[in-house]
Design a protein around this motif. Sequence first.
Motif, PDB file in Angstrom:
ATOM      1  N   ASP A 165      -5.164  -1.534   6.704  1.00 18.83           N
ATOM      2  CA  ASP A 165      -4.153  -0.573   6.282  1.00 18.83           C
ATOM      3  C   ASP A 165      -3.523   0.113   7.484  1.00 18.83           C
ATOM      4  O   ASP A 165      -3.722  -0.293   8.631  1.00 18.83           O
ATOM      5  CB  ASP A 165      -4.753   0.429   5.297  1.00 18.83           C
ATOM      6  CG  ASP A 165      -5.892   1.242   5.911  1.00 18.83           C
ATOM      7  OD1 ASP A 165      -6.004   1.299   7.156  1.00 18.83           O
ATOM      8  OD2 ASP A 165      -6.677   1.824   5.134  1.00 18.83           O
ATOM      9  N   GLU A 166      -2.772   1.185   7.223  1.00 21.00           N
ATOM     10  CA  GLU A 166      -2.048   1.858   8.305  1.00 21.00           C
ATOM     11  C   GLU A 166      -2.972   2.515   9.319  1.00 21.00           C
ATOM     12  O   GLU A 166      -2.542   2.844  10.430  1.00 21.00           O
ATOM     13  CB  GLU A 166      -1.074   2.889   7.725  1.00 21.00           C
ATOM     14  CG  GLU A 166      -1.714   4.118   7.090  1.00 21.00           C
ATOM     15  CD  GLU A 166      -2.150   3.882   5.648  1.00 21.00           C
ATOM     16  OE1 GLU A 166      -2.603   4.847   5.009  1.00 21.00           O
ATOM     17  OE2 GLU A 166      -2.047   2.732   5.171  1.00 21.00           O
TER      18      GLU A 166
ATOM     19  N   ILE B  92      -2.940  -5.573   1.287  1.00 24.68           N
ATOM     20  CA  ILE B  92      -3.221  -4.604   2.341  1.00 24.68           C
ATOM     21  C   ILE B  92      -4.361  -3.719   1.847  1.00 24.68           C
ATOM     22  O   ILE B  92      -4.336  -3.256   0.709  1.00 24.68           O
ATOM     23  CB  ILE B  92      -1.983  -3.759   2.673  1.00 24.68           C
ATOM     24  CG1 ILE B  92      -0.849  -4.651   3.178  1.00 24.68           C
ATOM     25  CG2 ILE B  92      -2.300  -2.682   3.708  1.00 24.68           C
ATOM     26  CD1 ILE B  92       0.451  -3.916   3.427  1.00 24.68           C
ATOM     27  N   HIS B  93      -5.347  -3.536   2.672  1.00 25.25           N
ATOM     28  CA  HIS B  93      -6.515  -2.703   2.362  1.00 25.25           C
ATOM     29  C   HIS B  93      -7.617  -3.514   1.681  1.00 25.25           C
ATOM     30  O   HIS B  93      -8.766  -3.460   2.092  1.00 25.25           O
ATOM     31  CB  HIS B  93      -6.128  -1.507   1.497  1.00 25.25           C
ATOM     32  CG  HIS B  93      -7.244  -0.524   1.294  1.00 25.25           C
ATOM     33  ND1 HIS B  93      -7.476   0.512   2.164  1.00 25.25           N
ATOM     34  CD2 HIS B  93      -8.186  -0.428   0.335  1.00 25.25           C
ATOM     35  CE1 HIS B  93      -8.518   1.206   1.739  1.00 25.25           C
ATOM     36  NE2 HIS B  93      -8.968   0.656   0.637  1.00 25.25           N
TER      37      HIS B  93
ATOM     38  N   ARG C 129      -2.496 -11.934   1.077  1.00 28.09           N
ATOM     39  CA  ARG C 129      -1.829 -10.928   1.906  1.00 28.09           C
ATOM     40  C   ARG C 129      -1.781  -9.539   1.267  1.00 28.09           C
ATOM     41  O   ARG C 129      -0.753  -8.853   1.307  1.00 28.09           O
ATOM     42  CB  ARG C 129      -0.414 -11.382   2.280  1.00 28.09           C
ATOM     43  CG  ARG C 129      -0.362 -12.550   3.227  1.00 28.09           C
ATOM     44  CD  ARG C 129       1.043 -12.809   3.739  1.00 28.09           C
ATOM     45  NE  ARG C 129       1.971 -13.091   2.665  1.00 28.09           N
ATOM     46  CZ  ARG C 129       2.183 -14.304   2.141  1.00 28.09           C
ATOM     47  NH1 ARG C 129       1.528 -15.347   2.635  1.00 28.09           N
ATOM     48  NH2 ARG C 129       3.050 -14.482   1.176  1.00 28.09           N
TER      49      ARG C 129
ATOM     50  N   ARG D  87       0.830  -1.207   0.000  1.00 22.54           N
ATOM     51  CA  ARG D  87       0.000   0.000   0.000  1.00 22.54           C
ATOM     52  C   ARG D  87       0.864   1.257   0.000  1.00 22.54           C
ATOM     53  O   ARG D  87       1.906   1.320   0.656  1.00 22.54           O
ATOM     54  CB  ARG D  87      -0.906   0.005   1.225  1.00 22.54           C
ATOM     55  CG  ARG D  87      -1.735   1.280   1.386  1.00 22.54           C
ATOM     56  CD  ARG D  87      -2.797   1.131   2.449  1.00 22.54           C
ATOM     57  NE  ARG D  87      -3.382   2.391   2.829  1.00 22.54           N
ATOM     58  CZ  ARG D  87      -4.300   3.050   2.109  1.00 22.54           C
ATOM     59  NH1 ARG D  87      -4.710   2.545   0.977  1.00 22.54           N
ATOM     60  NH2 ARG D  87      -4.792   4.202   2.527  1.00 22.54           N
TER      61      ARG D  87
ATOM     62  N   THR E 226      -6.129 -10.909   3.674  1.00 22.06           N
ATOM     63  CA  THR E 226      -6.037  -9.471   3.459  1.00 22.06           C
ATOM     64  C   THR E 226      -5.961  -8.780   4.814  1.00 22.06           C
ATOM     65  O   THR E 226      -6.701  -9.129   5.737  1.00 22.06           O
ATOM     66  CB  THR E 226      -7.253  -8.957   2.681  1.00 22.06           C
ATOM     67  OG1 THR E 226      -7.422  -9.752   1.502  1.00 22.06           O
ATOM     68  CG2 THR E 226      -7.071  -7.506   2.276  1.00 22.06           C
ATOM     69  N   THR E 227      -5.074  -7.801   4.953  1.00 23.68           N
ATOM     70  CA  THR E 227      -4.870  -7.147   6.242  1.00 23.68           C
ATOM     71  C   THR E 227      -5.339  -5.694   6.193  1.00 23.68           C
ATOM     72  O   THR E 227      -5.535  -5.110   5.122  1.00 23.68           O
ATOM     73  CB  THR E 227      -3.385  -7.180   6.642  1.00 23.68           C
ATOM     74  OG1 THR E 227      -2.620  -6.458   5.667  1.00 23.68           O
ATOM     75  CG2 THR E 227      -2.881  -8.608   6.705  1.00 23.68           C
TER      76      THR E 227
ATOM     77  N   GLY F  99      -3.061  -0.569  -2.314  1.00 31.27           N
ATOM     78  CA  GLY F  99      -2.834  -1.800  -1.575  1.00 31.27           C
ATOM     79  C   GLY F  99      -3.800  -2.907  -1.939  1.00 31.27           C
ATOM     80  O   GLY F  99      -3.739  -3.994  -1.369  1.00 31.27           O
TER      81      GLY F  99
ATOM     82  N   GLY G 207      -9.252  -4.005   4.787  1.00 32.52           N
ATOM     83  CA  GLY G 207      -8.816  -5.397   4.827  1.00 32.52           C
ATOM     84  C   GLY G 207      -9.863  -6.349   4.270  1.00 32.52           C
ATOM     85  O   GLY G 207      -9.867  -7.531   4.610  1.00 32.52           O
TER      86      GLY G 207
END
Length: 748
Positions: free
Chosen positions: A544-545, A514-515, A512, A484, A541-542, A492, A550
């Motif tokens: 974001d910051e 991101i977002h 995997r 991302r 999926t994870t 991401g 996700g």
Amino acid sequence: MRGSWGAFGLVAALAAAGCSSDGAEGGPSSAASSGEPCSDCDCPEGFEAGAHGCVAVAPLEACPAGTRPSLGDRDCVPTGWTSGCPEGFELDTSGWGCHAVLPAEACDTGLERIGSTACEPVACADAFPPPGATLFVDASLPPEDIDATHFASLTAALAAAEDGDVIAVEAGTYVEGVHVLASVEVVGRCASQVRVESPGGGLAGFDVENAGAVRLSGMTISGHLGGVLGLGSEVTVEDVALQGNRAGGVVALSGSMHLLRSRIVGTVPEGGTQGMGLLAQGGAQVDVDSSALVGNHVAGAVSVERGTRVTVSRSVVRDTVLAAGTERQLAGGLIALEDALVEVRESALLSNVRAHVSVDGATATLADSVLQAATPDATAFGGHGVEVQGGGSVEVTRSALVGNEEAQLLATGAGTTATLTGVVARGPFSAAEGATGIGVVADTGAVIDLDDVALVQCRDSALVSQEPGAHIGVRRSLVTDTVRIPGVPASGVGVRVGFGGSLEADDLAVVRSIHGGILVGGLDNGAGGSAVLRRTLVIDTTTDETGQFGRGVDVWNATAELEACAVLRNHQAGVIVGGDSSLLTARQSLVEGTLPYGDGTFGDGSWPWLVPPRCSARSGARTTRVPGCCSRAARPCSTLWSAPPTPSASRPRTGARWPRWRRCPARPRRSAWSSPRAAPSWTTARASGPARWRCPSSAPSFDARSALRELVPARLSSRQPPAAARRGACSRAPPRHAAACVLRPPSG
């Protein structure tokens, strides 16, 4: 069905590949279930019968580099160019693709040769004078020694030469440009000792015109207006250095040209002509073998016009630069134009400006090659591994597109096509300011086909299909570890389809990100697109910051079909659909193990996004009854056959079992169909009038109006909801052989 629709009807429906006996509870799992497999499950490809229905067959652990998970296979499957490196290449230490063994930097002198980490001198003649020499040239020859076979200049020797002569050139500097009109060999003692320098003006170093077969070797040609010019001849340039020539290092206007173990370096512009290392046109046939094209202007090599071909084998094309004022023009390491052909085999294209391979209305094929670290020009334009446009065609096989700053491959324009097979595409190694590093992009009518491709650590997105007519077809491929760019919306996301683009995937794994795993459409008006996903795995999926998003599959203002897919261990929502014109059809698919945010909120398998315009109260909202899904017309319902999120410290599983069937809640409450969970971040209030939706202050502000329209019949073995639920508010249970809940907007 017409009428005034509420802020949002049901926007997510998924038919899971699962079944069990009536009244049984418990969610599907991708892990093997304990107990005897169900006897009446009709599981699609990639799934198998478990104790509580169909479960996804896939590796239980993360796959190592060079492999991917595939639905239907418990072992990780090799993917991309991860074996069979040609001579002079070796497997990259990352485990993804091969890389060329080369000096770390471009050589100041000498030749970059694939397979060697040292700069090697351009080879000298094995024997000098060569056997069969008939004419001799020596710049230091005194006048009294000049005769019919011995000369002090190349010009004099060539004037006396006849077909078949072999001219031996002794060490020295020869300030001249010559015409070759006979079929001869010109053999210098060594490229480091024989220099042919320009006297100025418009002379080429060697102007070979209709001379038959001509061979030049063992010399350096420098400063001419064209180092070697071939017209209607068969010219071989062997063990030659062409340095700092003007306009073009080698120019083939017709006939053929063969470069072997030679180096074209530092060609400069002249009178508006752009300074390419090699130019072929007029049907010329050019072969570049075991050579290097380094630091030329605008292009290392250009192939122009129908019938013209340039083939680059076991060679290096690197550090192409732009002349002042040529920014945003077509440029790159290798360029094909106007129905010409460029072929690249077992070669390395490194650090070229704009693109390594640029094709406009022509054709290029690449095999067993590395295209690495393309950079944009001074206006931040370009930075592509491969770019193809204007109805051109590119085929890339067993190659690595690595670390190119803007995109690994970009195709744009109606009639433009690109085919990638056995390819690894990796994002930039460093996050240069302004760099994007997208994987593969189909834009405005272009069509891209991918088979056995790994897109690894791409920045922003790995696969993008955008604008009308753009299409990507992808099979047996992997998108993993998409990076991302902080602060960039939708960055991401592993796979992104929008603005009229389309995608069709079969046996794709998206891992995997991101977002977001897969985004079809977007929040922008007119951001529609379409995607068909078969045997697709979206996993891990994870967030974001900011700790948000996700999602697994995200459909906004677009259409999507899921068939025999598994959406596992994502965050916030496994599948989410929204927007004014969304349509999702899901068949025989599984959403499982969706995780909540860190505060325990969300974590839905399939989630209705209930956000009205401007998040303000809205009256007059209504929904529609879905035949075979739910008889309660006062609120939207669907068959959401999604398993619960994995228990975590922030959201432990209670003693109650998670039922497979979940009713889309119009009011957060516990029932036989809704699993015990924290209330979502939106709330509802029921007054005497229609429902009023209240949004949290952090909710986005946009208009989202979609509705579950119909349930399409199809044979799919499934389980019915618990008996208590069937007797409850939703008294009409879905049929045992339910199919796919289809989402579409109202027709009026």
